[in-house]
Design an enzyme around this catalytic site. Sequence first.
Site, PDB file in Angstrom:
ATOM      1  N   LYS A   1      -4.194  15.884  -7.090  1.00 30.22           N
ATOM      2  CA  LYS A   1      -3.447  16.011  -8.344  1.00 30.22           C
ATOM      3  C   LYS A   1      -2.780  17.385  -8.457  1.00 30.22           C
ATOM      4  O   LYS A   1      -1.672  17.496  -8.992  1.00 30.22           O
ATOM      5  CB  LYS A   1      -4.360  15.738  -9.541  1.00 30.22           C
ATOM      6  CG  LYS A   1      -4.901  14.318  -9.588  1.00 30.22           C
ATOM      7  CD  LYS A   1      -3.795  13.261  -9.626  1.00 30.22           C
ATOM      8  CE  LYS A   1      -4.338  11.861  -9.856  1.00 30.22           C
ATOM      9  NZ  LYS A   1      -3.273  10.840  -9.967  1.00 30.22           N
TER      10      LYS A   1
ATOM     11  N   ASP B   1       0.888  -1.166   0.000  1.00 26.16           N
ATOM     12  CA  ASP B   1       0.000   0.000   0.000  1.00 26.16           C
ATOM     13  C   ASP B   1       0.925   1.214   0.000  1.00 26.16           C
ATOM     14  O   ASP B   1       1.678   1.431   0.956  1.00 26.16           O
ATOM     15  CB  ASP B   1      -0.861  -0.048   1.275  1.00 26.16           C
ATOM     16  CG  ASP B   1      -1.740   1.178   1.443  1.00 26.16           C
ATOM     17  OD1 ASP B   1      -1.404   2.256   0.894  1.00 26.16           O
ATOM     18  OD2 ASP B   1      -2.762   1.071   2.154  1.00 26.16           O
TER      19      ASP B   1
ATOM     20  N   TYR C   1      -9.864  14.430  -5.042  1.00 31.35           N
ATOM     21  CA  TYR C   1      -9.047  13.962  -6.172  1.00 31.35           C
ATOM     22  C   TYR C   1      -8.317  15.132  -6.841  1.00 31.35           C
ATOM     23  O   TYR C   1      -7.101  15.079  -7.069  1.00 31.35           O
ATOM     24  CB  TYR C   1      -9.960  13.249  -7.178  1.00 31.35           C
ATOM     25  CG  TYR C   1      -9.240  12.648  -8.358  1.00 31.35           C
ATOM     26  CD1 TYR C   1      -8.664  11.376  -8.261  1.00 31.35           C
ATOM     27  CD2 TYR C   1      -9.130  13.336  -9.559  1.00 31.35           C
ATOM     28  CE1 TYR C   1      -7.999  10.818  -9.346  1.00 31.35           C
ATOM     29  CE2 TYR C   1      -8.469  12.780 -10.645  1.00 31.35           C
ATOM     30  CZ  TYR C   1      -7.911  11.523 -10.532  1.00 31.35           C
ATOM     31  OH  TYR C   1      -7.251  10.971 -11.603  1.00 31.35           O
TER      32      TYR C   1
ATOM     33  N   ASN D   1       2.119   5.752 -10.204  1.00 35.17           N
ATOM     34  CA  ASN D   1       0.847   5.671 -10.920  1.00 35.17           C
ATOM     35  C   ASN D   1      -0.355   5.388 -10.021  1.00 35.17           C
ATOM     36  O   ASN D   1      -1.473   5.795 -10.334  1.00 35.17           O
ATOM     37  CB  ASN D   1       0.947   4.582 -12.005  1.00 35.17           C
ATOM     38  CG  ASN D   1      -0.395   4.240 -12.585  1.00 35.17           C
ATOM     39  OD1 ASN D   1      -0.952   4.975 -13.388  1.00 35.17           O
ATOM     40  ND2 ASN D   1      -0.961   3.115 -12.139  1.00 35.17           N
TER      41      ASN D   1
HETATM   42  C1  BGC Z   1     -10.042  10.788 -13.835  1.00 31.37           C
HETATM   43  C2  BGC Z   1     -11.083  10.205 -14.764  1.00 31.37           C
HETATM   44  C3  BGC Z   1     -11.619  11.281 -15.690  1.00 31.37           C
HETATM   45  C4  BGC Z   1     -10.498  12.057 -16.354  1.00 31.37           C
HETATM   46  C5  BGC Z   1     -11.002  13.242 -17.171  1.00 31.37           C
HETATM   47  C6  BGC Z   1      -8.990  11.461 -14.667  1.00 31.37           C
HETATM   48  O1  BGC Z   1      -7.963  11.943 -13.864  1.00 31.37           O
HETATM   49  O2  BGC Z   1      -9.489   9.759 -13.029  1.00 31.37           O
HETATM   50  O3  BGC Z   1     -12.148   9.655 -14.007  1.00 31.37           O
HETATM   51  O4  BGC Z   1     -12.405  10.664 -16.695  1.00 31.37           O
HETATM   52  O5  BGC Z   1      -9.588  12.524 -15.375  1.00 31.37           O
HETATM   53  O6  BGC Z   1     -11.948  14.006 -16.488  1.00 31.37           O
END
Ligand code: BGC
Length: 271
Positions: free
Chosen positions: A173, A69, A169, A96
């Site tokens: 990023k 993990d 998310y 990744n």
């Molecule tokens: C996400 C996907 C999404 C894409 C474009 C990615 O980083 O994990 O779920 O489709 O971005 O929005």
Amino acid sequence: MSDTQKPVLKGQRALVTGASSGIGAAIAKALAAAGAKVVVNYAGGADRAHAMVEKIRAAGGEAMAIRADVSREDEVEAMFAEMIEAWGSVDILVNNAGLQKDAPLVEMSLADWQRVIDINLTGQFLCSRAAVREFLRRGVVPELSHVAGKIICISSVHDVIPWAGHVNYATSKGGVSMMMKTMAQELAPQRIRVNAISPGAIKTPINTAAWMTPEAEAELLKLIPARRVGEPDDIARATVWLASDDSDYVTGATLYVDGGMTLYPGFDQGG
Ligand code: BGC
């Protein structure tokens, strides 16, 4: 023969996190096809990871699966120790592993916020730190590569595109992007290259709902000027290039592999 099949990574040792499916699996296969030995890291689903290893071996490559993990310091350290013990060192790290746990802000639990930050951001930190310690210990091996090591961080178009309903998310990023650039600046004098790839919509298990039905795919394509949903191999080819000396003067860069998703597609008319 395509570029990904040339042995540009001959003799190098790569570790790909989250490599048992999706983008990570395609990257592991492509690095192996380019001549690298590849650690297929996985957290769950040992069967799929071992199947990946078998696929790589069947194609004439060398691979092994290691469970860890990436958000756990002890497991990351043990994974690198196992790899270095088996193959002597590590030359390429592909950060990744990543996941989504989506919810509107007001409904998002602290646990889901934390889990996504832990895997997507802290995991990349822990793996990068372990890899860099080894790169610095070993130094440059001219027969293998011009530099002591290469790190490729798999980010997302959502390191620049805000994404309602995905605050954990998108934040993770955005963090990956700044972490990558800071590491690149800090490590360039020590001959370590750090770059990122930011995929757009790629057909993988993480976003099946976005392209599975013709209706969903039609909606998604409105956001993609190239009018196709990407394939994991689109990302894998870019990764091989960033891992090889062909990109020797590239560090601190983010390569958007997104069919133009970051080009403000809403502005293709008017404005
Ligand atoms: C996400 C996907 C999404 C894409 C474009 C990615 O980083 O994990 O779920 O489709 O971005 O929005």
